[in-house]
Design an enzyme around this catalytic site. Structure first.
Site, PDB file in Angstrom:
ATOM      1  N   ASP A 112       1.200  -1.450   0.181  1.00 26.00           N
ATOM      2  CA  ASP A 112       0.583  -0.416   0.327  1.00 26.00           C
ATOM      3  C   ASP A 112       0.779   1.281   0.256  1.00 26.00           C
ATOM      4  O   ASP A 112       2.303   1.239   0.169  1.00 26.00           O
ATOM      5  CB  ASP A 112      -0.802   0.138   0.880  1.00 26.00           C
ATOM      6  CG  ASP A 112      -2.495   0.527   0.991  1.00 26.00           C
ATOM      7  OD1 ASP A 112      -2.256   1.628   0.412  1.00 26.00           O
ATOM      8  OD2 ASP A 112      -3.396   0.126   1.635  1.00 26.00           O
ATOM      9  N   ASP A 137       3.147   4.325 -15.157  1.00 27.57           N
ATOM     10  CA  ASP A 137       3.880   4.126 -16.779  1.00 27.57           C
ATOM     11  C   ASP A 137       5.130   3.534 -15.985  1.00 27.57           C
ATOM     12  O   ASP A 137       5.992   2.139 -16.962  1.00 27.57           O
ATOM     13  CB  ASP A 137       4.664   5.671 -17.166  1.00 27.57           C
ATOM     14  CG  ASP A 137       3.802   6.200 -17.949  1.00 27.57           C
ATOM     15  OD1 ASP A 137       3.228   5.870 -18.602  1.00 27.57           O
ATOM     16  OD2 ASP A 137       4.697   7.222 -17.890  1.00 27.57           O
TER      17      ASP A 137
END
Length: 534
Positions: free
Chosen positions: A146, A204
């Site tokens: 997380d 990306d």
């Protein structure tokens, strides 16, 4: 060319190959968070495993059981090692891992990239190697990392800080004797803002480091008054990102919440069908022992699981959209074509889908299989009629070409700006000009992306998307000149070969081209599945 943040082609291929070896198809299993949050303990997981084994879920492929936040003690040992909460897990996590392994399951775990987890427990920042070794020693092979409580490093932006931390984790995990599956939640901390450049930038580099991208919001937690709205919110995030998915790397729209009483059975089935059409992870967050026969029936539907686990791993994209219908499609490894149709309206409805909208020949015959019922519905050509889809219901069909010559697919569907969620539209008020409009006009918003680089509106296939270089974008008779050829980048840029400029959404629905910027809101587009990436 790809954006500057992306790998070279050779490096990208190597990364994809390595990830495919770690996780060839999207994971299936259980996680406690959406249903139980911090109310987890040893008994929950042993009873869940027993129920999954006895109910047919394990046999259907749900072989992962993942712990989420709050499993640990509030402090580390003097040497920095994490400890499990001994009240919640009296026999320990290594014992739980062995128990699950004997049943046929794998054990996964949660940690946070920052100083603390979202629940306030010790985070991994500065302890990455210790935690990776600990998890491996406990028999764990899946890590959800997380992104709460990540402090920005001096001299670095937030995006750079997250990249540094997650890349460091990748380096550590890749050196383990048996690399852990790495689920990255970093992009969830950059979604939904007024400027999505940072979100795109994080997306990306995720595939360079792991196998899963938790890209946006947590799905509804137990007791949410409107879980369907939450499911649809995550769905709308997912459809922006299909360009990033490939075998070994999967976009993750979060958990299947299949026992929520606020959901109708059609809404539960829809979430499952849409997630399967996306080849998304199928991780259930529900009280497994109490799942009803209807829920178990759709969760173990072999035809839809086969779609989810298909070797091509394509994420279905929108063939068309209007105020009632979302029509999605993708190719399957067998040469078949998937058709998924969601009724977003508050009432049952019927529709007709032209096969050309799916990128298929309108003159070929296709055998149709209903993936909910398993029934073959005969041959179809031209268009396919669909009757009585319930409110918030989803139907799914597998179309098999009658001969090999009919397997050819032209990437066809919406060209959508992924910030505004508006669609490229032909037939604007000024004749040949192309505009941006709400996605509610399939007859003028369905485009074909040809292998020669041209883009043609389905309704006027003799005309090509054209950049004259000195005004609005138009559709004009196709002549094969560079100003009618386009390339599509993983960054989402749609670049004209003749002018070298990027398709740009302006104010008042105007579409032009401008100098290509870096993943700016007005220039990032989602294209039909199969459109070639440069």
């Amino acid at each position: 060319m790809r954006s500057q943040t992306l790998l070279t082609a050779a490096a990208a291929i190597a990364v994809a190959k390595a990830s495919k070896e770690v996780l060839a198809t999207p994971p299936m299993g259980f996680n406690n968070w959406a249903r139980f949050m911090c109310n987890l303990n040893e008994t929950l997981f042993t009873q869940t495993a027993d129920a999954m084994a006895s109910s047919g879920l394990l046999a259907a492929g749900y072989d992962r059981i993942n712990l989420d936040d709050c499993w640990m003690q509030m402090s580390r040992t003097d040497n920095g090692t994490l400890l499990w909460d001994t009240e919640k897990f009296p026999q320990g996590l290594p014992w739980l891992g062995r128990y699950l392994k004997e049943k046929g399951f794998h054990l996964g775990i949660y940690q946070d990239a920052g100083t603390q987890t979202c629940g306030g427990y010790p985070g991994s920042l500065g302890f990455e190697q210790i935690d990776a070794d600990t998890f491996t020693n406990w028999g764990i092979d899946y890590l959800k990392l997380d992104g709460c409580n990540v402090p920005t490093a001096p001299g670095r932006t937030d995006v750079e800080t997250y990249k540094d931390i997650y890349s460091h984790w990748h380096e550590i995990l890749s050196k383990q004797a048996n690399p852990l599956i790495f689920s990255e939640s970093a992009p969830a901390y950059f979604c939904g803002t007024d400027n999505l450049t940072d979100w795109y930038t994080v997306m990306d580099w995720l595939a360079d480091n792991g196998e899963l991208a938790r890209h946006s919001y947590d799905v509804a937690t137990w007791g949410d008054a409107n879980p369907w709205s939450s499911i649809m919110s995550n769905y709308d995030q997912q459809i922006r990102l299909a360009r990033y998915q490939s075998p070994g790397f999967f976009n993750d729209p979060d958990f299947l919440v299949s026992d929520y009483p606020e959901l109708t059975i059609d809404e539960k089935r829809s979430q499952f069908a849409l997630w399967a059409s996306f080849s998304a992870p199928l991780i259930i967050s529900a009280h497994i022992p109490d799942l009803g026969k209807d829920e178990l029936a759709f969760l173990t539907n072999k035809d839809l699981i086969d779609v989810d686990q298909d070797a091509l791993s394509q994420q279905a994209t929108l063939a068309s959209r209007d105020s009632t219908w979302d029509v999605l499609t993708k190719s399957l490894g067998s040469g078949d074509r998937l058709l998924t149709v969601l009724n977003r309206s508050p009432a049952a409805a019927s529709t007709s889908i032209p096969l050309a909208q799916l990128g298929l020949s309108s003159t070929c015959n296709f055998a149709v299989k209903d993936l909910w019922t398993g029934d073959a519905t005969g041959l179809v050509s031209g268009e396919f009629k669909i009757k009585n889809v319930p409110s918030h219901g989803t139907v799914v069909y597998r179309l098999t070409p009658s001969k090999n010559s009919c397997k050819t697919v032209i990437p066809t569907g919406l060209i959508m700006n992924t910030f505004s969620m508006t669609c490229l539209t032909a037939g604007a008020a000024k004749g040949s000009e192309v505009s941006s409009a709400s996605c509610n006009f399939p007859s003028s918003q369905v485009w074909q992306v040809k292998s020669d680089g041209s883009i043609r509106n389905l309704a006027e296939q003799s005309k090509c998307l054209t950049d004259s270089g000195n005004g609005p974008i138009t559709i004009a008779p196709c002549k094969g000149n560079p100003n009618q050829n386009w390339s599509y980048a993983l960054s989402g840029d749609l670049t004209n070969e003749g002018t070298g400029k990027c398709l740009t959404e302006g104010g008042n629905g105007q579409i032009t081209t401008e100098t290509c910027k870096f993943e700016t809101n007005s220039q990032v587009y989602a294209l039909p599945i199969g459109a070639k990436l440069q």
